[in-house]
Design a protein around this motif. Structure first.
Motif, PDB file in Angstrom:
ATOM      1  N   ALA A  99     -72.327 101.866-119.247  1.00 48.52           N
ATOM      2  CA  ALA A  99     -72.626 103.083-118.487  1.00 48.52           C
ATOM      3  C   ALA A  99     -72.248 102.847-117.026  1.00 48.52           C
ATOM      4  CB  ALA A  99     -74.111 103.431-118.592  1.00 48.52           C
ATOM      5  N   ILE A 100     -71.399 103.727-116.505  1.00 55.43           N
ATOM      6  CA  ILE A 100     -70.952 103.626-115.116  1.00 55.43           C
ATOM      7  C   ILE A 100     -71.294 104.940-114.426  1.00 55.43           C
ATOM      8  CG2 ILE A 100     -68.987 103.211-113.578  1.00 55.43           C
ATOM      9  CD1 ILE A 100     -67.545 101.978-115.993  1.00 55.43           C
ATOM     10  N   PRO A 128     -74.052  97.040-109.209  1.00 54.67           N
ATOM     11  CA  PRO A 128     -74.921  98.130-108.738  1.00 54.67           C
ATOM     12  C   PRO A 128     -74.805  99.428-109.526  1.00 54.67           C
ATOM     13  CG  PRO A 128     -74.054  96.947-106.870  1.00 54.67           C
ATOM     14  CD  PRO A 128     -73.395  96.354-108.080  1.00 54.67           C
ATOM     15  N   SER A 129     -73.646  99.752-110.048  1.00 58.20           N
ATOM     16  CA  SER A 129     -73.494 101.035-110.757  1.00 58.20           C
ATOM     17  C   SER A 129     -72.952 100.878-112.173  1.00 58.20           C
ATOM     18  CB  SER A 129     -72.572 101.968-109.962  1.00 58.20           C
ATOM     19  OG  SER A 129     -71.290 101.383-109.811  1.00 58.20           O
ATOM     20  N   THR A 130     -72.968  99.653-112.705  1.00 60.84           N
ATOM     21  CA  THR A 130     -72.458  99.391-114.050  1.00 60.84           C
ATOM     22  C   THR A 130     -73.535  98.692-114.869  1.00 60.84           C
ATOM     23  OG1 THR A 130     -70.192  99.168-113.219  1.00 60.84           O
ATOM     24  CG2 THR A 130     -70.652  98.303-115.417  1.00 60.84           C
ATOM     25  N   TRP A 131     -73.875  99.295-116.009  1.00 61.73           N
ATOM     26  CA  TRP A 131     -74.939  98.778-116.861  1.00 61.73           C
ATOM     27  C   TRP A 131     -74.414  98.577-118.278  1.00 61.73           C
ATOM     28  CZ3 TRP A 131     -80.455  98.890-115.391  1.00 61.73           C
ATOM     29  CH2 TRP A 131     -80.633  99.189-114.037  1.00 61.73           C
ATOM     30  N   LEU A 132     -74.957  97.579-118.982  1.00 60.67           N
ATOM     31  CA  LEU A 132     -74.494  97.242-120.327  1.00 60.67           C
ATOM     32  C   LEU A 132     -75.645  97.205-121.323  1.00 60.67           C
ATOM     33  CD1 LEU A 132     -72.032  94.240-119.718  1.00 60.67           C
ATOM     34  CD2 LEU A 132     -71.429  96.615-120.207  1.00 60.67           C
ATOM     35  N   SER A 133     -75.328  97.557-122.567  1.00 62.13           N
ATOM     36  CA  SER A 133     -76.240  97.363-123.687  1.00 62.13           C
ATOM     37  C   SER A 133     -75.430  96.866-124.878  1.00 62.13           C
ATOM     38  CB  SER A 133     -76.947  98.663-124.075  1.00 62.13           C
ATOM     39  OG  SER A 133     -77.641  98.499-125.309  1.00 62.13           O
ATOM     40  N   PRO A 134     -75.957  95.896-125.640  1.00 61.82           N
ATOM     41  CA  PRO A 134     -75.236  95.422-126.821  1.00 61.82           C
ATOM     42  C   PRO A 134     -75.420  96.320-128.038  1.00 61.82           C
ATOM     43  CG  PRO A 134     -77.262  94.183-126.572  1.00 61.82           C
ATOM     44  CD  PRO A 134     -77.189  95.111-125.394  1.00 61.82           C
ATOM     45  N   HIS A 135     -75.978  97.499-127.837  1.00 59.85           N
ATOM     46  CA  HIS A 135     -76.190  98.456-128.925  1.00 59.85           C
ATOM     47  C   HIS A 135     -75.404  99.735-128.654  1.00 59.85           C
ATOM     48  CE1 HIS A 135     -79.413  95.810-130.252  1.00 59.85           C
ATOM     49  NE2 HIS A 135     -79.877  95.826-129.020  1.00 59.85           N
ATOM     50  N   ASN A 136     -75.160 100.477-129.703  1.00 57.90           N
ATOM     51  CA  ASN A 136     -74.422 101.734-129.554  1.00 57.90           C
ATOM     52  C   ASN A 136     -75.368 102.807-129.024  1.00 57.90           C
ATOM     53  OD1 ASN A 136     -72.901 104.033-129.692  1.00 57.90           O
ATOM     54  ND2 ASN A 136     -72.219 103.726-131.787  1.00 57.90           N
ATOM     55  N   LEU A 137     -75.332 102.995-127.707  1.00 65.32           N
ATOM     56  CA  LEU A 137     -76.200 103.971-127.043  1.00 65.32           C
ATOM     57  C   LEU A 137     -75.369 105.031-126.336  1.00 65.32           C
ATOM     58  CD1 LEU A 137     -78.889 101.563-125.523  1.00 65.32           C
ATOM     59  CD2 LEU A 137     -78.983 102.815-127.683  1.00 65.32           C
ATOM     60  N   ASP A 166     -69.169  87.139-123.864  1.00 63.71           N
ATOM     61  CA  ASP A 166     -70.271  88.062-124.145  1.00 63.71           C
ATOM     62  C   ASP A 166     -71.622  87.436-123.798  1.00 63.71           C
ATOM     63  OD1 ASP A 166     -68.714  90.218-125.121  1.00 63.71           O
ATOM     64  OD2 ASP A 166     -68.491  89.195-127.047  1.00 63.71           O
ATOM     65  N   ARG A 167     -71.792  86.170-124.138  1.00 66.60           N
ATOM     66  CA  ARG A 167     -73.047  85.497-123.808  1.00 66.60           C
ATOM     67  C   ARG A 167     -73.204  85.359-122.296  1.00 66.60           C
ATOM     68  NH1 ARG A 167     -72.516  80.920-128.584  1.00 66.60           N
ATOM     69  NH2 ARG A 167     -73.438  82.182-130.262  1.00 66.60           N
ATOM     70  N   ASP A 168     -72.093  85.155-121.612  1.00 65.93           N
ATOM     71  CA  ASP A 168     -72.144  85.089-120.147  1.00 65.93           C
ATOM     72  C   ASP A 168     -72.546  86.440-119.565  1.00 65.93           C
ATOM     73  OD1 ASP A 168     -71.502  83.771-117.507  1.00 65.93           O
ATOM     74  OD2 ASP A 168     -70.054  85.415-117.464  1.00 65.93           O
ATOM     75  N   LEU A 169     -72.017  87.524-120.140  1.00 64.73           N
ATOM     76  CA  LEU A 169     -72.398  88.858-119.685  1.00 64.73           C
ATOM     77  C   LEU A 169     -73.896  89.086-119.868  1.00 64.73           C
ATOM     78  CD1 LEU A 169     -69.495  91.130-121.007  1.00 64.73           C
ATOM     79  CD2 LEU A 169     -70.063  90.667-118.615  1.00 64.73           C
ATOM     80  N   ALA A 170     -74.424  88.669-121.025  1.00 64.35           N
ATOM     81  CA  ALA A 170     -75.855  88.843-121.284  1.00 64.35           C
ATOM     82  C   ALA A 170     -76.684  88.086-120.249  1.00 64.35           C
ATOM     83  CB  ALA A 170     -76.192  88.372-122.691  1.00 64.35           C
ATOM     84  N   ALA A 171     -76.268  86.856-119.921  1.00 65.51           N
ATOM     85  CA  ALA A 171     -76.999  86.056-118.941  1.00 65.51           C
ATOM     86  C   ALA A 171     -76.930  86.668-117.547  1.00 65.51           C
ATOM     87  CB  ALA A 171     -76.445  84.634-118.927  1.00 65.51           C
ATOM     88  N   ARG A 172     -75.868  87.409-117.256  1.00 63.50           N
ATOM     89  CA  ARG A 172     -75.723  88.040-115.940  1.00 63.50           C
ATOM     90  C   ARG A 172     -76.491  89.357-115.852  1.00 63.50           C
ATOM     91  NH1 ARG A 172     -69.400  88.211-115.802  1.00 63.50           N
ATOM     92  NH2 ARG A 172     -69.734  89.577-113.993  1.00 63.50           N
ATOM     93  N   CYS A 173     -76.632  90.031-116.970  1.00 64.38           N
ATOM     94  CA  CYS A 173     -77.296  91.348-116.962  1.00 64.38           C
ATOM     95  C   CYS A 173     -78.815  91.256-117.036  1.00 64.38           C
ATOM     96  CB  CYS A 173     -76.795  92.194-118.130  1.00 64.38           C
ATOM     97  SG  CYS A 173     -75.114  92.819-117.946  1.00 64.38           S
ATOM     98  N   TRP A 174     -79.331  90.188-117.634  1.00 61.13           N
ATOM     99  CA  TRP A 174     -80.781  90.048-117.786  1.00 61.13           C
ATOM    100  C   TRP A 174     -81.202  88.651-117.383  1.00 61.13           C
ATOM    101  CZ3 TRP A 174     -77.652  92.245-121.580  1.00 61.13           C
ATOM    102  CH2 TRP A 174     -77.836  93.622-121.797  1.00 61.13           C
ATOM    103  N   ASP A 175     -82.393  88.550-116.826  1.00 67.08           N
ATOM    104  CA  ASP A 175     -82.959  87.251-116.488  1.00 67.08           C
ATOM    105  C   ASP A 175     -83.598  86.688-117.756  1.00 67.08           C
ATOM    106  OD1 ASP A 175     -84.190  85.015-115.492  1.00 67.08           O
ATOM    107  OD2 ASP A 175     -85.217  86.041-113.841  1.00 67.08           O
ATOM    108  N   LEU A 176     -82.757  86.148-118.632  1.00 68.85           N
ATOM    109  CA  LEU A 176     -83.220  85.708-119.937  1.00 68.85           C
ATOM    110  C   LEU A 176     -84.141  84.494-119.837  1.00 68.85           C
ATOM    111  CD1 LEU A 176     -79.939  86.142-122.016  1.00 68.85           C
ATOM    112  CD2 LEU A 176     -81.865  87.729-121.795  1.00 68.85           C
ATOM    113  N   GLU A 177     -83.925  83.645-118.858  1.00 68.25           N
ATOM    114  CA  GLU A 177     -84.791  82.474-118.710  1.00 68.25           C
ATOM    115  C   GLU A 177     -86.220  82.901-118.424  1.00 68.25           C
ATOM    116  OE1 GLU A 177     -85.187  78.359-116.061  1.00 68.25           O
ATOM    117  OE2 GLU A 177     -83.488  79.721-115.753  1.00 68.25           O
ATOM    118  N   GLN A 178     -86.402  83.813-117.473  1.00 62.95           N
ATOM    119  CA  GLN A 178     -87.746  84.265-117.147  1.00 62.95           C
ATOM    120  C   GLN A 178     -88.344  85.089-118.278  1.00 62.95           C
ATOM    121  OE1 GLN A 178     -89.608  83.399-114.315  1.00 62.95           O
ATOM    122  NE2 GLN A 178     -91.172  84.212-115.692  1.00 62.95           N
ATOM    123  N   LEU A 179     -87.525  85.928-118.911  1.00 63.64           N
ATOM    124  CA  LEU A 179     -88.013  86.734-120.024  1.00 63.64           C
ATOM    125  C   LEU A 179     -88.499  85.846-121.160  1.00 63.64           C
ATOM    126  CD1 LEU A 179     -88.425  89.509-121.329  1.00 63.64           C
ATOM    127  CD2 LEU A 179     -86.031  89.420-122.097  1.00 63.64           C
TER     128      LEU A 179
END
Length: 282
Positions: A99-100, A128-137, A166-179
């Protein structure tokens, strides 16, 4: 636990009061919140604010004020229940929903609204204006675009073709360590509460308090967890274990807590058969 009256009101509607015609008398909701040491004046202030925000309508029945969920609020509760009790666990096909958006500088409130809506659906912020989801939304993004005509919102269905990227993108989009740490803390906090026989023996007041506590704590993950497919999950990812623990405790405390709330309201607040099945299988 420091209870937040606003959140507690909405959790009580989501788990109980929606099944009593989606409405409640002021005296009854005040009695319910007294269980959590929330004073009557605080209840009235929070309900008044929620009504002004469009979450409730009110009417008079004799000397009683009745608060009723608006259709929009009922939709939000339906969506929230879907997020809690129908965990996404499908196989991943390597594609992302991107989503942009572009928002005029003068429309800061719109920008904040977009961020909240995207986060609620599980998107992570890549820039800032680009968001990702690994699901079809794609459909959800288009709905968000329709609801925010002041912004230009584009939806793309795309992939990198490289799982490491893809795994790098996930790590950049969410704070997976804290989660992950927060999920592990949730499991440590509530593991002892997963006890079928002990929960069945609890009085209704205790069951209600404990059920509301675990709901309040687990609900916070809904804005943070993208429900990553297994291909994108870090090793020993604790999200599934936390979800299973929540479902078990919520179900075990359900009968006593529901009977207690029904007693305060003077009518049954048990969910319908379809919803009851969701809670049994969560």
């Amino acid at each position: 636990m420091q209870w937040k009256p606003r959140a507690l009101i909405l959790d009580l509607f989501g788990d109980y009061l929606r099944y009593a015609g989606s409405e409640v008398k002021l005296a009854d909701i005040t009695a319910l919140l007294a269980v959590f040491d929330i004073e009557a004046a605080t209840v009235r202030v929070n309900l008044s604010r929620l009504r002004k925000e469009g979450w409730f309508t009110t009417r008079r029945v004799g000397r009683e004020t009745v608060y009723s969920l608006t259709p929009h609020m009922l939709e939000i509760l339906d969506e929230g229940r879907e997020r809690i009790f129908h965990r996404r666990d499908e196989a991943w096909d390597g594609k992302w929903t991107m989503a942009i958006y572009q928002v005029p500088e003068s429309e800061r409130a719109v920008r904040e609204q977009l961020r909240k809506q995207l986060a609620w659906h599980g998107f992570g912020q890549l820039s800032p204006s680009t968001w990702l989801s690994p699901h079809n939304l794609m459909a959800e993004v288009r709905q968000i675009a329709d609801e925010n005509p002041q912004a230009k919102v584009d939806a793309l269905w795309c992939g990198t073709g490289d799982l490491r990227e893809d795994r790098d993108l996930a790590a950049r989009c969410w704070d997976l360590e804290q989660l992950g740490k927060d999920y592990e803390n949730f499991i440590r906090t509530y593991a002892a509460l997963d006890n079928e026989s002990a929960n069945a023996a609890k009085d209704g007041r205790t069951a209600l308090i404990e059920r509301m506590r675990i709901i309040g704590d687990f609900r916070r993950f809904l804005f943070r967890d993208p429900y990553l497919p297994k291909d994108l999950q870090p090793q020993d990812w604790p999200s599934g274990a936390a979800y299973g623990l929540f479902g078990a405790v919520h179900r075990q405390l359900g009968p006593a807590a529901t009977d207690y709330v029904s007693g305060i309201l003077g009518e049954s607040v048990g969910p319908g058969e379809e919803v009851a099945e969701e809670l049994r299988t969560a």
